[in-house]
Structures are given as C-alpha cells and as structure tokens.
Scaffold this motif. Structure first.
Motif, PDB file in Angstrom:
ATOM      1  N   VAL A   1     -18.807  10.561   1.117  1.00 27.92           N
ATOM      2  CA  VAL A   1     -19.412   9.232   1.161  1.00 27.92           C
ATOM      3  C   VAL A   1     -18.656   8.385   2.179  1.00 27.92           C
ATOM      4  O   VAL A   1     -17.510   8.683   2.528  1.00 27.92           O
ATOM      5  CB  VAL A   1     -19.391   8.540  -0.229  1.00 27.92           C
ATOM      6  CG1 VAL A   1     -20.299   9.255  -1.206  1.00 27.92           C
ATOM      7  CG2 VAL A   1     -17.983   8.431  -0.782  1.00 27.92           C
ATOM      8  N   ARG A   2     -19.309   7.346   2.644  1.00 28.60           N
ATOM      9  CA  ARG A   2     -18.683   6.412   3.594  1.00 28.60           C
ATOM     10  C   ARG A   2     -18.367   5.115   2.865  1.00 28.60           C
ATOM     11  O   ARG A   2     -19.211   4.582   2.138  1.00 28.60           O
ATOM     12  CB  ARG A   2     -19.613   6.140   4.760  1.00 28.60           C
ATOM     13  CG  ARG A   2     -19.023   5.101   5.728  1.00 28.60           C
ATOM     14  CD  ARG A   2     -19.657   5.153   7.071  1.00 28.60           C
ATOM     15  NE  ARG A   2     -19.229   6.402   7.696  1.00 28.60           N
ATOM     16  CZ  ARG A   2     -19.790   6.919   8.770  1.00 28.60           C
ATOM     17  NH1 ARG A   2     -20.808   6.315   9.332  1.00 28.60           N
ATOM     18  NH2 ARG A   2     -19.353   8.043   9.279  1.00 28.60           N
ATOM     19  N   ILE A   3     -17.170   4.608   3.052  1.00 29.09           N
ATOM     20  CA  ILE A   3     -16.781   3.333   2.445  1.00 29.09           C
ATOM     21  C   ILE A   3     -17.515   2.221   3.184  1.00 29.09           C
ATOM     22  O   ILE A   3     -17.366   2.057   4.393  1.00 29.09           O
ATOM     23  CB  ILE A   3     -15.261   3.122   2.514  1.00 29.09           C
ATOM     24  CG1 ILE A   3     -14.546   4.196   1.693  1.00 29.09           C
ATOM     25  CG2 ILE A   3     -14.890   1.719   2.032  1.00 29.09           C
ATOM     26  CD1 ILE A   3     -13.036   4.165   1.795  1.00 29.09           C
TER      27      ILE A   3
ATOM     28  N   TRP B   1     -11.196  -6.555  -1.468  1.00 25.70           N
ATOM     29  CA  TRP B   1      -9.743  -6.756  -1.345  1.00 25.70           C
ATOM     30  C   TRP B   1      -9.258  -7.884  -2.242  1.00 25.70           C
ATOM     31  O   TRP B   1      -8.126  -7.858  -2.728  1.00 25.70           O
ATOM     32  CB  TRP B   1      -9.366  -7.059   0.100  1.00 25.70           C
ATOM     33  CG  TRP B   1      -9.693  -5.962   1.062  1.00 25.70           C
ATOM     34  CD1 TRP B   1     -10.643  -5.992   2.038  1.00 25.70           C
ATOM     35  CD2 TRP B   1      -9.081  -4.661   1.147  1.00 25.70           C
ATOM     36  NE1 TRP B   1     -10.660  -4.788   2.717  1.00 25.70           N
ATOM     37  CE2 TRP B   1      -9.716  -3.964   2.199  1.00 25.70           C
ATOM     38  CE3 TRP B   1      -8.071  -4.022   0.439  1.00 25.70           C
ATOM     39  CZ2 TRP B   1      -9.362  -2.667   2.557  1.00 25.70           C
ATOM     40  CZ3 TRP B   1      -7.721  -2.734   0.795  1.00 25.70           C
ATOM     41  CH2 TRP B   1      -8.363  -2.072   1.849  1.00 25.70           C
ATOM     42  N   ASP B   2     -10.099  -8.898  -2.482  1.00 23.00           N
ATOM     43  CA  ASP B   2      -9.689 -10.044  -3.289  1.00 23.00           C
ATOM     44  C   ASP B   2      -9.512  -9.689  -4.764  1.00 23.00           C
ATOM     45  O   ASP B   2      -8.826 -10.405  -5.490  1.00 23.00           O
ATOM     46  CB  ASP B   2     -10.712 -11.178  -3.163  1.00 23.00           C
ATOM     47  CG  ASP B   2     -10.770 -11.725  -1.744  1.00 23.00           C
ATOM     48  OD1 ASP B   2      -9.737 -11.697  -1.047  1.00 23.00           O
ATOM     49  OD2 ASP B   2     -11.866 -12.169  -1.334  1.00 23.00           O
ATOM     50  N   ALA B   3     -10.145  -8.606  -5.213  1.00 22.01           N
ATOM     51  CA  ALA B   3     -10.070  -8.222  -6.629  1.00 22.01           C
ATOM     52  C   ALA B   3      -8.813  -7.421  -6.958  1.00 22.01           C
ATOM     53  O   ALA B   3      -8.554  -7.158  -8.122  1.00 22.01           O
ATOM     54  CB  ALA B   3     -11.308  -7.411  -7.008  1.00 22.01           C
TER      55      ALA B   3
ATOM     56  N   ARG C   1      -4.605   0.721   2.166  1.00 24.93           N
ATOM     57  CA  ARG C   1      -4.621   0.703   3.637  1.00 24.93           C
ATOM     58  C   ARG C   1      -3.695   1.785   4.202  1.00 24.93           C
ATOM     59  O   ARG C   1      -4.020   2.430   5.191  1.00 24.93           O
ATOM     60  CB  ARG C   1      -4.219  -0.669   4.153  1.00 24.93           C
ATOM     61  CG  ARG C   1      -5.279  -1.729   3.977  1.00 24.93           C
ATOM     62  CD  ARG C   1      -4.809  -3.076   4.550  1.00 24.93           C
ATOM     63  NE  ARG C   1      -5.754  -4.117   4.293  1.00 24.93           N
ATOM     64  CZ  ARG C   1      -5.687  -4.974   3.270  1.00 24.93           C
ATOM     65  NH1 ARG C   1      -4.695  -4.897   2.394  1.00 24.93           N
ATOM     66  NH2 ARG C   1      -6.599  -5.911   3.108  1.00 24.93           N
ATOM     67  N   GLU C   2      -2.540   1.973   3.565  1.00 26.30           N
ATOM     68  CA  GLU C   2      -1.607   3.010   4.016  1.00 26.30           C
ATOM     69  C   GLU C   2      -2.219   4.399   3.885  1.00 26.30           C
ATOM     70  O   GLU C   2      -1.913   5.297   4.661  1.00 26.30           O
ATOM     71  CB  GLU C   2      -0.300   2.934   3.224  1.00 26.30           C
ATOM     72  CG  GLU C   2       0.551   1.752   3.603  1.00 26.30           C
ATOM     73  CD  GLU C   2       1.771   1.572   2.718  1.00 26.30           C
ATOM     74  OE1 GLU C   2       1.914   2.305   1.715  1.00 26.30           O
ATOM     75  OE2 GLU C   2       2.584   0.685   3.024  1.00 26.30           O
TER      76      GLU C   2
ATOM     77  N   GLU D   1     -13.077   0.177   5.421  1.00 25.63           N
ATOM     78  CA  GLU D   1     -14.515   0.219   5.622  1.00 25.63           C
ATOM     79  C   GLU D   1     -14.844   1.124   6.807  1.00 25.63           C
ATOM     80  O   GLU D   1     -14.148   1.124   7.819  1.00 25.63           O
ATOM     81  CB  GLU D   1     -15.068  -1.184   5.875  1.00 25.63           C
ATOM     82  CG  GLU D   1     -15.076  -2.074   4.640  1.00 25.63           C
ATOM     83  CD  GLU D   1     -13.789  -2.843   4.402  1.00 25.63           C
ATOM     84  OE1 GLU D   1     -12.777  -2.589   5.110  1.00 25.63           O
ATOM     85  OE2 GLU D   1     -13.774  -3.688   3.493  1.00 25.63           O
ATOM     86  N   GLY D   2     -15.901   1.941   6.653  1.00 30.10           N
ATOM     87  CA  GLY D   2     -16.342   2.830   7.718  1.00 30.10           C
ATOM     88  C   GLY D   2     -15.752   4.229   7.669  1.00 30.10           C
ATOM     89  O   GLY D   2     -16.165   5.100   8.425  1.00 30.10           O
ATOM     90  N   ILE D   3     -14.791   4.470   6.787  1.00 28.40           N
ATOM     91  CA  ILE D   3     -14.132   5.776   6.683  1.00 28.40           C
ATOM     92  C   ILE D   3     -14.900   6.666   5.705  1.00 28.40           C
ATOM     93  O   ILE D   3     -15.335   6.215   4.655  1.00 28.40           O
ATOM     94  CB  ILE D   3     -12.672   5.602   6.203  1.00 28.40           C
ATOM     95  CG1 ILE D   3     -11.871   4.777   7.201  1.00 28.40           C
ATOM     96  CG2 ILE D   3     -11.996   6.941   5.934  1.00 28.40           C
ATOM     97  CD1 ILE D   3     -11.742   5.403   8.567  1.00 28.40           C
TER      98      ILE D   3
END
Length: 83
Positions: A14-16, A21-23, A33-34, A39-41
């Motif tokens: 699946v694609r993100i 991020w606020d939750a 992120r590390e 998004e898009g990956i």
C-alpha cells in the motif's frame, strides 16, 4: 474515510497517503520518520503480533523491516500502491 494501515491486508503493498502527525507525540513522529514512513512511500504489512492481537505490526519499507504499534498504524491513511 480512507483505509488505515492498521487494517491493511497482510502481504499487499500500500502507499501512505496521509499521516496524522498531530495525533502522535513528537518522539513517535520522529521515530516513524527515521524508519522512512512518510507520505508517498510504499509499505507492505507483513504480520501482526499474535493470533489474538493486532499489536505490533511488522512492515516492509524498502529493504528494511520495521515494527510499529497498531495505534500508530491507525493514524496512517493508505491507498493501493502504484503498480
């Protein structure tokens, strides 16, 4: 409402499409992120913790395998991966 990573089929890429991020806490966001979760990956859910639990969730991200909590996966909207 878009499908979420925590309910994505195992073994299907699946694609993100969006991450809330606020939750999540700053440390959770930094950790995702590390791992390269942005998004898009494209990611592939591999397996869940046990037969009776959906936690944690193992993912394939490129050549890496990462583990995230089901609660974090619920904050990630997904779409079918591009073929």
């Amino acid at each position: 409402m878009n499908p979420r990573l925590d309910s994505a089929l195992l073994g299907v890429a699946v694609r993100i499409s969006r991450i809330d991020w606020d939750a999540m806490s700053h440390d959770e966001g930094r950790r995702l992120r590390e791992f390269g979760l942005m998004e898009g990956i494209d990611v592939t859910p591999l397996h869940r913790g046990s037969l009776f639990s959906r936690d944690p969730l193992a993912l394939s991200v490129g050549r890496m395998r990462v583990i995230i909590r089901a609660r974090q996966a619920a904050m990630i909207e997904v779409a079918p991966a591009a073929t």
